[in-house]
Design a protein around this motif. Structure first.
Motif, PDB file in Angstrom:
ATOM      1  N   SER A  32      -0.032   3.759 -16.569  1.00  0.00           N
ATOM      2  CA  SER A  32       0.130   2.328 -16.845  1.00  0.00           C
ATOM      3  C   SER A  32       1.433   2.039 -17.570  1.00  0.00           C
ATOM      4  N   THR A  33       1.796   2.900 -18.506  1.00  0.00           N
ATOM      5  CA  THR A  33       3.031   2.706 -19.273  1.00  0.00           C
ATOM      6  C   THR A  33       4.250   2.750 -18.361  1.00  0.00           C
ATOM      7  N   ILE A  34       4.322   3.737 -17.503  1.00  0.00           N
ATOM      8  CA  ILE A  34       5.466   3.859 -16.587  1.00  0.00           C
ATOM      9  C   ILE A  34       5.496   2.706 -15.599  1.00  0.00           C
ATOM     10  N   MET A  35       4.336   2.310 -15.083  1.00  0.00           N
ATOM     11  CA  MET A  35       4.291   1.193 -14.135  1.00  0.00           C
ATOM     12  C   MET A  35       4.786  -0.100 -14.774  1.00  0.00           C
ATOM     13  N   ASN A  36       4.487  -0.296 -16.065  1.00  0.00           N
ATOM     14  CA  ASN A  36       4.984  -1.486 -16.753  1.00  0.00           C
ATOM     15  C   ASN A  36       6.458  -1.359 -17.088  1.00  0.00           C
ATOM     16  N   PHE A  37       6.949  -0.139 -17.298  1.00  0.00           N
ATOM     17  CA  PHE A  37       8.391   0.075 -17.454  1.00  0.00           C
ATOM     18  C   PHE A  37       9.131  -0.386 -16.199  1.00  0.00           C
ATOM     19  N   PHE A  38       8.557  -0.102 -15.041  1.00  0.00           N
ATOM     20  CA  PHE A  38       9.181  -0.504 -13.777  1.00  0.00           C
ATOM     21  C   PHE A  38       9.342  -2.024 -13.684  1.00  0.00           C
ATOM     22  N   ARG A  39       8.463  -2.761 -14.356  1.00  0.00           N
ATOM     23  CA  ARG A  39       8.486  -4.221 -14.253  1.00  0.00           C
ATOM     24  C   ARG A  39       9.511  -4.862 -15.185  1.00  0.00           C
ATOM     25  N   ILE A  40      10.084  -4.099 -16.126  1.00  0.00           N
ATOM     26  CA  ILE A  40      11.068  -4.676 -17.044  1.00  0.00           C
ATOM     27  C   ILE A  40      12.319  -5.142 -16.304  1.00  0.00           C
ATOM     28  N   PRO A  41      13.002  -4.271 -15.522  1.00  0.00           N
ATOM     29  CA  PRO A  41      14.175  -4.767 -14.781  1.00  0.00           C
ATOM     30  C   PRO A  41      13.805  -5.840 -13.770  1.00  0.00           C
ATOM     31  N   LEU A  42      12.601  -5.752 -13.189  1.00  0.00           N
ATOM     32  CA  LEU A  42      12.158  -6.775 -12.246  1.00  0.00           C
ATOM     33  C   LEU A  42      12.090  -8.136 -12.924  1.00  0.00           C
ATOM     34  N   ASN A  43      11.472  -8.204 -14.098  1.00  0.00           N
ATOM     35  CA  ASN A  43      11.325  -9.482 -14.800  1.00  0.00           C
ATOM     36  C   ASN A  43      12.663 -10.029 -15.276  1.00  0.00           C
ATOM     37  N   ILE A  44      13.573  -9.134 -15.691  1.00  0.00           N
ATOM     38  CA  ILE A  44      14.919  -9.584 -16.064  1.00  0.00           C
ATOM     39  C   ILE A  44      15.603 -10.214 -14.854  1.00  0.00           C
ATOM     40  N   PHE A  45      15.507  -9.541 -13.712  1.00  0.00           N
ATOM     41  CA  PHE A  45      16.121 -10.033 -12.482  1.00  0.00           C
ATOM     42  C   PHE A  45      15.563 -11.401 -12.107  1.00  0.00           C
ATOM     43  N   PRO A  89       0.817  -1.228   0.000  1.00  0.00           N
ATOM     44  CA  PRO A  89       0.000   0.000   0.000  1.00  0.00           C
ATOM     45  C   PRO A  89       0.843   1.268   0.000  1.00  0.00           C
ATOM     46  N   SER A  90       2.022   1.204   0.583  1.00  0.00           N
ATOM     47  CA  SER A  90       2.886   2.382   0.641  1.00  0.00           C
ATOM     48  C   SER A  90       3.433   2.739  -0.737  1.00  0.00           C
ATOM     49  N   ILE A  91       3.872   1.718  -1.501  1.00  0.00           N
ATOM     50  CA  ILE A  91       4.388   1.997  -2.841  1.00  0.00           C
ATOM     51  C   ILE A  91       3.259   2.442  -3.750  1.00  0.00           C
ATOM     52  N   MET A  92       2.044   1.930  -3.520  1.00  0.00           N
ATOM     53  CA  MET A  92       0.887   2.380  -4.298  1.00  0.00           C
ATOM     54  C   MET A  92       0.622   3.870  -4.065  1.00  0.00           C
ATOM     55  N   LYS A  93       0.726   4.277  -2.803  1.00  0.00           N
ATOM     56  CA  LYS A  93       0.498   5.690  -2.490  1.00  0.00           C
ATOM     57  C   LYS A  93       1.571   6.562  -3.123  1.00  0.00           C
ATOM     58  N   MET A  94       2.824   6.115  -3.079  1.00  0.00           N
ATOM     59  CA  MET A  94       3.903   6.898  -3.682  1.00  0.00           C
ATOM     60  C   MET A  94       3.740   6.980  -5.193  1.00  0.00           C
ATOM     61  N   ARG A  95       3.300   5.869  -5.810  1.00  0.00           N
ATOM     62  CA  ARG A  95       3.065   5.914  -7.260  1.00  0.00           C
ATOM     63  C   ARG A  95       1.957   6.900  -7.612  1.00  0.00           C
ATOM     64  N   SER A  96       0.908   6.947  -6.775  1.00  0.00           N
ATOM     65  CA  SER A  96      -0.194   7.881  -7.042  1.00  0.00           C
ATOM     66  C   SER A  96       0.257   9.332  -6.938  1.00  0.00           C
ATOM     67  N   GLN A  97       1.311   9.582  -6.161  1.00  0.00           N
ATOM     68  CA  GLN A  97       1.800  10.943  -5.964  1.00  0.00           C
ATOM     69  C   GLN A  97       2.791  11.378  -7.039  1.00  0.00           C
ATOM     70  N   TYR A  98       3.644  10.457  -7.503  1.00  0.00           N
ATOM     71  CA  TYR A  98       4.769  10.845  -8.347  1.00  0.00           C
ATOM     72  C   TYR A  98       4.596  10.525  -9.822  1.00  0.00           C
ATOM     73  N   ILE A  99       3.800   9.501 -10.174  1.00  0.00           N
ATOM     74  CA  ILE A  99       3.680   9.114 -11.585  1.00  0.00           C
ATOM     75  C   ILE A  99       2.608   9.960 -12.267  1.00  0.00           C
ATOM     76  N   PRO A 100       2.919  10.602 -13.398  1.00  0.00           N
ATOM     77  CA  PRO A 100       1.924  11.434 -14.097  1.00  0.00           C
ATOM     78  C   PRO A 100       0.775  10.590 -14.640  1.00  0.00           C
ATOM     79  N   GLU A 101      -0.433  11.132 -14.563  1.00  0.00           N
ATOM     80  CA  GLU A 101      -1.636  10.392 -14.921  1.00  0.00           C
ATOM     81  C   GLU A 101      -1.658   9.955 -16.380  1.00  0.00           C
ATOM     82  N   GLU A 102      -1.156  10.807 -17.288  1.00  0.00           N
ATOM     83  CA  GLU A 102      -1.292  10.522 -18.720  1.00  0.00           C
ATOM     84  C   GLU A 102      -0.495   9.303 -19.166  1.00  0.00           C
ATOM     85  N   ALA A 103       0.474   8.850 -18.369  1.00  0.00           N
ATOM     86  CA  ALA A 103       1.282   7.683 -18.752  1.00  0.00           C
ATOM     87  C   ALA A 103       1.436   6.716 -17.586  1.00  0.00           C
TER      88      ALA A 103
END
Length: 427
Positions: A386-399, A370-384
């Motif tokens: 989903s795109t930015i959130m999926n960008f975050f998952r690229i290094p995660l999936n590689i790892f 819930p804490s990371i969700m709140k931070m994402r709601s504050q810092y990630i721009p609305e217009e992108a």
């Protein structure tokens, strides 16, 4: 040793209940009936989506093994799932900003139901297709629903602080209570009713279909940037520019990838860590204990986020330090506690210490979501979003793919080392 498991489970259950009952007025936020109706609708849908996911988790490996596949083939299937999430999932998940988050949520349901249907086939290519579909669905699960919630919350004019209520309740229910109930229900279907290892996947399809019907009938559509002149490549470039130009977004992505990478590594390795000599441990009961610890963490997070101080960024620093210390326990116990050479039997003393540390880590995971969700709601721009959130998952999936590959090699080497010398040389 059964007494030890019940003691840990009972203690955690008592703490969760005490935390929930002891909430004071400072820990509660006054809301409106309109918000409560909106929140409950989202929590119902999210819980159904998570039930569809949790029902499958404990039986994927087991199902593949009943079809006669070995560790190598199963490892490739799992790597394919995470690779699909990284490649195809990023593209499909990013379309949510342009095509609509409601459509993306419905697509998640359809994709995951199709993935469940493939589990009826023992053919490797069909199972591989199922893993690819499952990887796409996972990306949608962890981006489309949160993006829809944040956009719809703001569109309806609700207070920004109220988002933390929905986030903490979603984790408490979806990643805690629903996970425990799903585990018990899956056990009922497979063991008690003897319906076979495919039964949980069929049950998951039913829950996903119910959730999809609720989405279609009660959700309104919202978008990030629906402009006609932006293709997918332009959208990706805009998201990459946003990450590169704003240090806080980039750091947020690094935090998410690193912590979730540790979490997935823990998921793969907690079993061999607790039973290095083939000790008999109750996997289902330990899993339920972990989920209860996660519920405790989400309860603590709801209290922390309801107050103006400390800020999320402040207390999460402490959470990360505690998480790192908890995951150091397997190394410390190996260094300072004499390992048992006896094969089989119950959990060892070092295993008990590690179990307590792992429960602490799961409590930190409950605070993290819930804490990371709140931070994402504050810092990630609305217009992108989903795109930015999926960008975050690229290094995660590689790892995760790298870890899976190395874990598979590690298990193979252990298996060889346990063979007679002549057979080991042949391998």
């Amino acid at each position: 040793m059964e007494v030890f498991y019940f003691m840990v489970f009972g203690a955690l259950a008592a703490v969760v209940a005490a935390v929930e009952l002891s909430k004071s007025n400072k820990d509660r936020i006054n809301t409106t009936s309109a918000f409560n109706s909106f929140k409950n609708n989202y929590l119902l849908v999210y819980s159904l989506m998570m039930a569809g996911d949790w029902l499958q988790g404990p039986y994927v490996y087991y199902l593949y093994s009943t079809y006669g596949y070995g560790k190598g083939d199963i490892g490739q299937l799992f790597i394919a799932g995470f690779g699909s999430s990284m490649l195809f999932g990023t593209i499909v998940g990013s379309l949510a900003d342009k095509q609509g988050r409601k459509r993306a949520s419905v697509t998640y349901c359809i994709t995951y139901i199709l993935s469940c249907i493939t589990k009826h086939s023992p053919h490797y290519k069909v199972l591989m297709l199922g893993r690819i579909l499952g990887g796409i669905a996972t990306s949608l699960l962890f981006s489309a629903f949160e993006s829809w919630l944040v956009a719809e919350h703001n569109k309806r004019g609700f207070e920004q602080q109220w988002l933390s209520i929905t986030f903490s309740k979603a984790i408490f229910l979806g990643n805690g209570l629903v996970a425990i109930i799903s585990g018990l229900f899956g056990n009922l279907l497979v063991d008690t009713l003897s319906l076979g290892p495919v039964a949980p996947f069929d049950a998951a399809s039913c829950f996903l279909a119910i959730g999809m019907a609720i989405i279609i009938s009660s959700w309104t559509e919202n978008y990030g940037d629906p402009s006609e002149n932006k293709d997918l490549l332009t959208q990706f470039k805009g998201a990459a520019t946003a990450i590169a130009s704003d240090e806080k977004i980039a750091l947020l992505g690094a935090i998410q990838s690193l912590f979730e990478g540790s979490m997935y590594t823990f998921v793969f390795l907690w079993t061999p860590a607790l039973s290095p000599n083939g000790e008999e441990i109750p996997h289902g009961f330990i899993f339920a204990t972990f989920m209860l610890a996660s519920m405790l963490g989400s309860s603590l997070a709801s209290r922390l986020m309801a107050r103006a101080s400390p800020r999320v960024e402040s207390y999460m620093q402490i959470v990360f330090v505690i998480s790192a210390a908890a995951l150091l326990l397997p190394i410390l116990t190996t260094m300072f506690v004499t390992p048992s050479k006896v094969k089989g039997g119950g959990i060892s003393f070092s295993g008990c210490l590690q179990l307590l540390g792992f429960c602490t880590f799961e409590a930190c995971v409950g605070i993290f979501w819930p804490s990371i969700m709140k931070m994402r709601s504050q810092y990630i721009p609305e217009e992108a979003r989903s795109t930015i959130m999926n960008f975050f998952r690229i290094p995660l999936n590689i790892f995760v793919c790298v870890v899976l590959y190395n874990v598979s090699c590690w298990l193979y080497l252990i298996k060889i080392s346990e063979l007679p010398k002549s057979e080991a040389n042949a391998c």
